[in-house]
Motif scaffolding. Structure first.
Motif, PDB file in Angstrom:
ATOM      1  N   GLU A 143      44.452  22.155  91.432  1.00 41.72           N
ATOM      2  CA  GLU A 143      43.590  22.956  90.558  1.00 41.72           C
ATOM      3  C   GLU A 143      42.421  22.140  90.018  1.00 41.72           C
ATOM      4  N   GLN A 176      44.711  26.394  93.423  1.00 40.24           N
ATOM      5  CA  GLN A 176      44.938  27.201  92.225  1.00 40.24           C
ATOM      6  C   GLN A 176      43.574  27.399  91.579  1.00 40.24           C
ATOM      7  N   ASP A 178      41.483  28.628  88.815  1.00 37.63           N
ATOM      8  CA  ASP A 178      41.485  29.050  87.418  1.00 37.63           C
ATOM      9  C   ASP A 178      40.061  29.448  87.039  1.00 37.63           C
ATOM     10  N   GLN A 206      44.157  32.058  87.867  1.00 35.43           N
ATOM     11  CA  GLN A 206      44.461  32.045  86.442  1.00 35.43           C
ATOM     12  C   GLN A 206      43.229  32.472  85.659  1.00 35.43           C
ATOM     13  N   GLU A 246      46.828  32.421  81.446  1.00 40.30           N
ATOM     14  CA  GLU A 246      47.037  31.102  80.842  1.00 40.30           C
ATOM     15  C   GLU A 246      46.064  30.931  79.680  1.00 40.30           C
TER      16      GLU A 246
END
Length: 273
Positions: A143, A176, A178, A206, A246
């Motif tokens: 990430e 990932q 985000d 996220q 998140e």
């Protein structure tokens, strides 16, 4: 249709961690994610997960010594043995939770250590770990994290993460993405989602409001628009991942807690019920 997972490391902080599973289920979530479950016995947490009828769709590998400032081990030269032990622990917990995805943090580049050496270490460790994940039937995620929240973190931009995943070329290593971190570092979220979701390299999304990391119905990002973009692109390319919420809820326990701020997600949860 976008599917949302509650991040139990940030949400439901008005409850003890083991009690957050039931709280998320009561609010209509079908899935959860969390960072570091290693202070609790895995079988006890697995029971809480199962009793709540939830899926665990993401967890983090151990990050090293968090209190000493470590934010992951994967890119730290000389810490290979500790990194491998962290992957072994993560795979053991993921097995107990039937969790398919593990976020592996890169780490903060040590002062005075050449960045190129950190990147070489990172790729070597990830290649080894992806092979372990293949054997275990899991997928590892990397990430990009913004430099405001985590100064010195090695991986900050989507292009760099995707290049690493492409170089290692394992189906058990993904990005990932985000959107909170991406907005702070790069912006242009609609274009990036349209370009990156169809690549097959994005394993998880996220979200959080920008700049304060509260609910996604506050701040400068139009998440209602982005959810429609994700919905449309997913239908076109077959992306079927989860979106992790998140964020730090803006309401404390005395003013309604996490539940009070869930108006942004209730329409989507109802569609999935």
């Amino acid at each position: 249709m976008p599917r949302f997972a509650a991040n139990l490391s940030m949400m439901y902080a008005e409850h003890a961690f083991p009690d957050r599973f039931a709280a998320a289920a009561r609010d209509g979530f079908q899935a959860v994610e969390f960072m570091f479950p290693y202070d609790w016995q895995k079988d006890a947490l697995a029971t809480r997960l199962q009793d709540a009828g939830l899926l665990n769709v993401l967890m983090n590998a151990p990050p090293g010594d968090w209190l000493a400032g470590e934010r992951g081990l994967a890119a730290l030269p000389g810490r290979q043995d500790a990194f491998r032990s962290s992957i072994d622990a993560a795979l053991s917990y993921a097995d107990a939770f039937a969790c398919p995805r593990i976020h592996v943090m890169a780490g903060v580049a040590p002062e005075g250590v050449d960045r190129a050496l950190c990147l070489d270490t990172y790729k070597e460790n990830l290649s080894w770990a992806a092979d372990q994940a293949r054997t275990a039937g899991r997928t590892l995620l990397i990430e990009p994290i913004n430099t405001r929240d985590m100064p010195g973190y090695l991986l900050n931009r989507q292009a760099d993460a995707h290049a690493i995943v492409s170089d290692i070329d394992s189906p058990h290593l993904r990005v990932q993405m985000d959107l909170y971190h991406c907005q702070i570092m790069e912006g242009d979220l609609t274009t990036k989602l349209r370009a990156l979701l169809p690549t097959g390299r994005v394993g998880h999304l996220q979200i959080a409001g920008v700049p304060d990391r509260h609910e996604p119905d506050q701040g400068e990002v139009n998440y209602a628009h982005l959810f429609d973009v994700i919905d449309t692109v997913s239908a076109q390319c077959g992306w079927d991942g989860w979106i992790g919420a998140e964020y730090r809820p803006r309401y404390g326990a005395e003013t309604g807690g996490t539940t009070r701020g869930l108006g942004w997600v209730q329409p989507w949860l109802k569609r999935g019920s």
